[in-house]
Structure formats: structure tokens, C-alpha cells
Design a protein around this motif. Structure first.
Motif, short mmCIF file in Angstrom:
data_model
loop_
_atom_site.label_atom_id
_atom_site.label_comp_id
_atom_site.label_asym_id
_atom_site.label_seq_id
_atom_site.Cartn_x
_atom_site.Cartn_y
_atom_site.Cartn_z
N SER A 117 0.86 -1.19 0.00
CA SER A 117 0.00 0.00 0.00
C SER A 117 0.89 1.23 0.00
CB SER A 117 -0.87 0.03 1.26
OG SER A 117 -0.06 0.19 2.40
N ARG A 156 11.99 -0.90 -1.07
CA ARG A 156 13.13 -0.41 -1.82
C ARG A 156 13.76 0.76 -1.09
NH1 ARG A 156 10.83 0.32 -7.89
NH2 ARG A 156 11.21 -1.77 -8.68
N GLU A 210 15.18 2.81 -2.91
CA GLU A 210 14.95 3.71 -4.06
C GLU A 210 16.24 4.24 -4.70
OE1 GLU A 210 11.97 3.38 -4.82
OE2 GLU A 210 10.71 3.30 -3.04
N LEU A 254 9.27 5.57 -14.32
CA LEU A 254 8.42 5.92 -15.47
C LEU A 254 7.69 7.21 -15.12
CD1 LEU A 254 6.87 2.39 -16.25
CD2 LEU A 254 8.79 3.50 -17.39
#
Ligand code: SAH
Length: 435
Positions: A199, A251, A253, A323
């Protein structure tokens, strides 16, 4: 339909069991009481999820036996390094020879490989990564399901389409009943043995509520539950572990602290890493990685990203392309190319040849229609299917046109099994770190 092959317990040493799969041995962490040598089990992600009645196991193994060795043959054939080396520069040849011997290339060399553009050279990199995957991990491919339980988020990450700032997205939060219903379907109808619950960082659920959900799932089903709710706090991680969560998908990131701070207002890399380290200490399987192609990110950063996942003891490497989402501050920043993602997946395999499950992310599948096949032939060995109810799925819009935003589970499964079959991969999932 079955995503894991039953294994037979050969030996037990404390919480570690050795499991036999048609003569191949793998190790897994076991928490089932009274398990004995000779029992049949299912394991996922290196974790024993369920004991199976011997008659049922033998019946399933009989079905698998037919195809198991055929699959292995196909995989061995596709993993041969049979390329003409005359198109290789001596530098690339030298680095990859070293990697094929099992030695991790130096940082500069990894950076150089990430930047390969020439097709022949790239193919040799992919072949080398695939060879190492086959050599160490054989033809097993793990197939997890992901259930996106809420798209509410309190953060404003600059790249993310479900950031708190995006007023254009319709928000949803699945109730406990809806979550249990979706899990029941994934496990009982479709046979998933490992599920990620994900989530945004949603204050609408308390840690207690999340724990109750995890506990109910673990009590009712033999399934590995991996949580991905963001930073729930170190105490929250412990509570979720105690409730039965055994994987953490989080992650980092980017390993570049400055870049991290510029992408995540009000958050720090240090706090993220603190969570990951605490989770590893608690015994979670760690699924981590980062985004490829953030503005300002260098190849040096990406090399550090790969080394960081290895340092964190990651069971799964999850690296996908950033993306652009039009309703975010990075909406105009271009995405990376298919080749850049493949280079990274292959280099990830060189960084961890013997252990990592390297994931083909949905973001990569969105970027390239051939992502799975190409990725699986470039060192990757893990895929995730989306089991979020279709009525909610399109609202989990991290980025536009997400792959699988409306495809039903049955179709995703059929497509996956067909692809894995054509590449000689079997959905066994038991490669575990030694020790
Ligand atoms: N709240 C959880 C889950 C975050 S969403 C957590 O904090 O871990 C899951 C992942 O989607 C993120 O970790 C991020 O890497 C990825 N993601 C978000 N926006 C994206 C984008 N625009 N392109 C590609 N991946 C994105």
C-alpha cells in the motif's frame, strides 16, 4: 494450478531444513512444528510455507516429473555461452571472463558494463549473467502475487503517481474482509504460495489492524506473506513479524542520500535503511532495490545501489525503471531505455551470482513488451503477478498504463506458465543463502 513443486525433507538442523527436488537439494527456513525427515513440504522464497499429505505430494510430483527434466534440458541449452567473441572488445571480454569465474568485477568495471551500448557486447553480458544464474540457481523461478490493498499515501515522493499531492487519483482502501477475500482467491483458487501485501504509507490502517490481517492470513493459509506498507517504524516491523509476516518489500529507491532527500520531501535514506537493517535482524527475508533513471542519478550511483542490496543481504533484488507520471513533479523527465534496464539486471546477477532472486518488475514490463523474456535471459529469475481486484487495480497508478492493470489473474498465470515453459524454467522456489 500449482506454483511450487513439493519437496521432501532430507535433513533438519534447527530451523534450517534441506529439501530434495528430484535429486537437487535446497535449503529453507522452517517454522512448522514437528516436521520430520521424509515429510513433504512446499517452500517459497526460502521459507517453508506448508506441509503436504504424502499421497497428494506424490501425485503432484508424478505430474511434474514428466516435465521437470525436460525443462532443465531446455534451460541448460538456452544458457550456453555460444557467442562469437570476435565482436567483443578485449576490455569487455576480460571483465566478463572474470565474472564467469565467480569473481565480482570492481566498481569501475560494473559501471562500464552498465554503460554498454554495442549490441554484441550487451548480448555477451546478458549471456554471461544467464549462465551464472543457471549455474548457481538452476531453472527455478519464483512467482509471487502482489495485492495492493490501498493507494492512500501520506508522502509526496516526486516520482510517484499515488503521492499525497496527486488529487487526480481516485483513492481506495480495501477492508479487512476484502483483503481476506482476495487472499483466499489467490491462495485457494490460483495456488499462490507467496503474496506481497502493498500500500502507500496509509495512516488509515493502524499497525495493529495490519497485524490482525497478517495473523488471520497466516493462521488460515500456508503462504509466505511479505509486507510492503512503507515505514511502519521499527516497533511496527517487530509487531508485523510476530503476526507472521516473513518478507519485507521495501526499496531504498536510491543509495545516494542527497538524491534520496531531493526526491522524498521530509524523508531520509538513513531512516529507510534503518528499517531494512532492523528487518534483516528480526529475520525477515529482504526484498529491496531502487529506481533506474531518476534525474541526476549516475551510473556510479547505480553500482552503489546494486552493492547496497547485496550488503543488506537481499533475498530479492527489485530494480525497475522510473516511469514519468504526468501529474507529478517529474512528469516531463524521460524514462530510460530497455537496454539500460537489461544491463542493470545482468550486472545485478554478476554482483550476486549465487543467491539473489532478481525480479522483472511491472515497471519494466510496462516499458518493454518483451521485458520478461529478455530479463529472464539476462540473469533474472523472478516475476510478480498482480492479484489486486480489477476494480481497484487501475487506481494503484504509480505511473501511467501500468502493465496488468486490467488483466485477470487466470490470464496472467497462463501467460507466465507458458513463457516459463518455453524458457525451461520451473516455478520451484527454494534457493536459500547458506549458513
Ligand atoms: N509504501 C510502500 C510502497 C511504495 S510503492 C513503500 O514505501 O515501500 C512501490 C514502489 O513503486 C516504490 O518503492 C517505487 O520504487 C515504485 N514507483 C513509484 N512511482 C514510480 C514511478 N513513477 N515509476 C516507477 N516506479 C515507481
Amino acid at each position: 494450478m500449482c506454483y511450487a513443486i513439493p519437496g521432501k525433507i532430507k535433513s533438519i538442523e534447527g530451523r534450517t531444513v534441506t529439501v530434495d527436488y528430484f535429486g537437487e537439494e535446497r535449503r529453507a527456513l522452517n517454522e512448522i512444528q514437528n516436521l520430520t525427515v521424509g515429510d513433504y513440504i512446499y517452500a517459497q522464497g526460502g521459507y517453508v510455507v506448508q506441509r503436504i499429505a504424502p499421497d497428494d505430494a506424490r501425485e503432484i510430483l508424478d505430474v511434474w516429473k514428466e516435465t521437470f527434466f525436460d525443462l532443465q534440458d531446455v534451460d541448460v541449452r538456452l544458457s550456453r555461452i555460444d557467442l562469437d567473441r570476435s565482436n567483443l572488445s578485449s576490455k569487455t571480454g576480460l571483465i566478463l571472463d572474470l565474472a564467469l569465474e565467480g569473481r565480482t568485477p570492481k566498481k569501475e568495471a560494473l559501471e562500464y558494463l552498465l554503460g554498454l551500448e554495442n549490441e554484441a557486447e550487451r548480448n555477451y553480458l546478458y549471456k554471461s549473467a544467464n549462465f551464472l544464474r543457471q549455474k548457481h540457481l538452476k531453472n527455478s523461478c519464483c512467482v509471487h502475487g502482489i495485492l495492493e490493498i490501498s493507494n492512500f499515501c501520506r508522502h509526496g515522493c516526486h516520482y510517484c503517481g499515488i503521492s499525497a499531492h496527486n488529487k487526480g487519483v481516485e483513492r481506495y482502501r480495501m477492508s479487512r474482509e476484502e483483503i481476506i477475500e482476495a487472499v483466499t482467491e489467490a491462495v485457494e483458487t490460483y495456488g499462490f504460495k507467496a503474496l506481497v501485501l502493498q500500500s502507500g504509507e496509509d495512516p488509515g490502517y493502524s499497525v495493529q489492524e495490519l497485524c490482525d490481517i497478517v495473523r488471520e492470513i497466516r493462521t488460515r493459509f500456508g503462504v509466505l506473506i511479505c509486507v510492503s506498507f512503507g515505514e511502519v517504524g521499527l516497533a511496527g516491523l517487530k509487531e508485523l513479524y510476530d503476526a507472521g509476516a516473513r518478507g519485507l518489500l521495501m526499496r531504498f529507491e536510491t543509495s545516494n542520500a542527497e538524491l534520496y532527500a531531493s526526491m522524498h520531501p521530509g524523508q531520509t535514506l538513513a531512516t529507510r535503511l534503518e528499517h531494512l537493517r532492523e528487518a534483516a535482524r528480526l529475520g525477515y527475508l529482504i526484498f529491496t532495490g531502487g529506481l533506474i533513471g531518476l534525474p541526476g542519478q549516475t551510473r556510479k550511483d547505480l553500482v552503489e545501489d546494486l552493492l547496497l542490496a547485496r550488503e543488506l543481504g537481499a533475498e530479492m533484488f527489485s530494480y525497475g525503471p522510473f516511469l514519468p507520471h504526468p501529474d507529478t513533479p517529474l512528469g516531463a523527465h524521460p524514462a530510460v531505455s530497455e537496454a539500460e534496464v537489461l544491463n542493470l539486471l545482468a550486472v545485478a546477477r554478476l554482483v550476486d551470482p549465487t543467491n539473489a532472486k532478481i525480479l522483472i518488475t511491472t515497471a519494466f514490463e510496462t516499458l518493454s513488451s518483451n521485458a520478461r523474456r529478455l530479463g529472464l535471459l539476462a540473469g533474472a529469475n523472478s516475476v510478480m503477478l498482480n492479484v489486486t481486484p480489477v476494480r481497484y487495480r487501475q487506481n494503484y497508478a504509480l505511473y501511467p498504463n501500468r502493465h496488468y492493470r486490467s488483466e485477470d489473474i487466470q490470464n496472467q498465470i497462463e501467460e507466465t506458465i507458458e513463457l516459463l515453459g518455453s524458457l525451461g524454467r520451473a516455478p520451484t522456489d527454494l534457493s536459500v543463502k547458506a549458513g
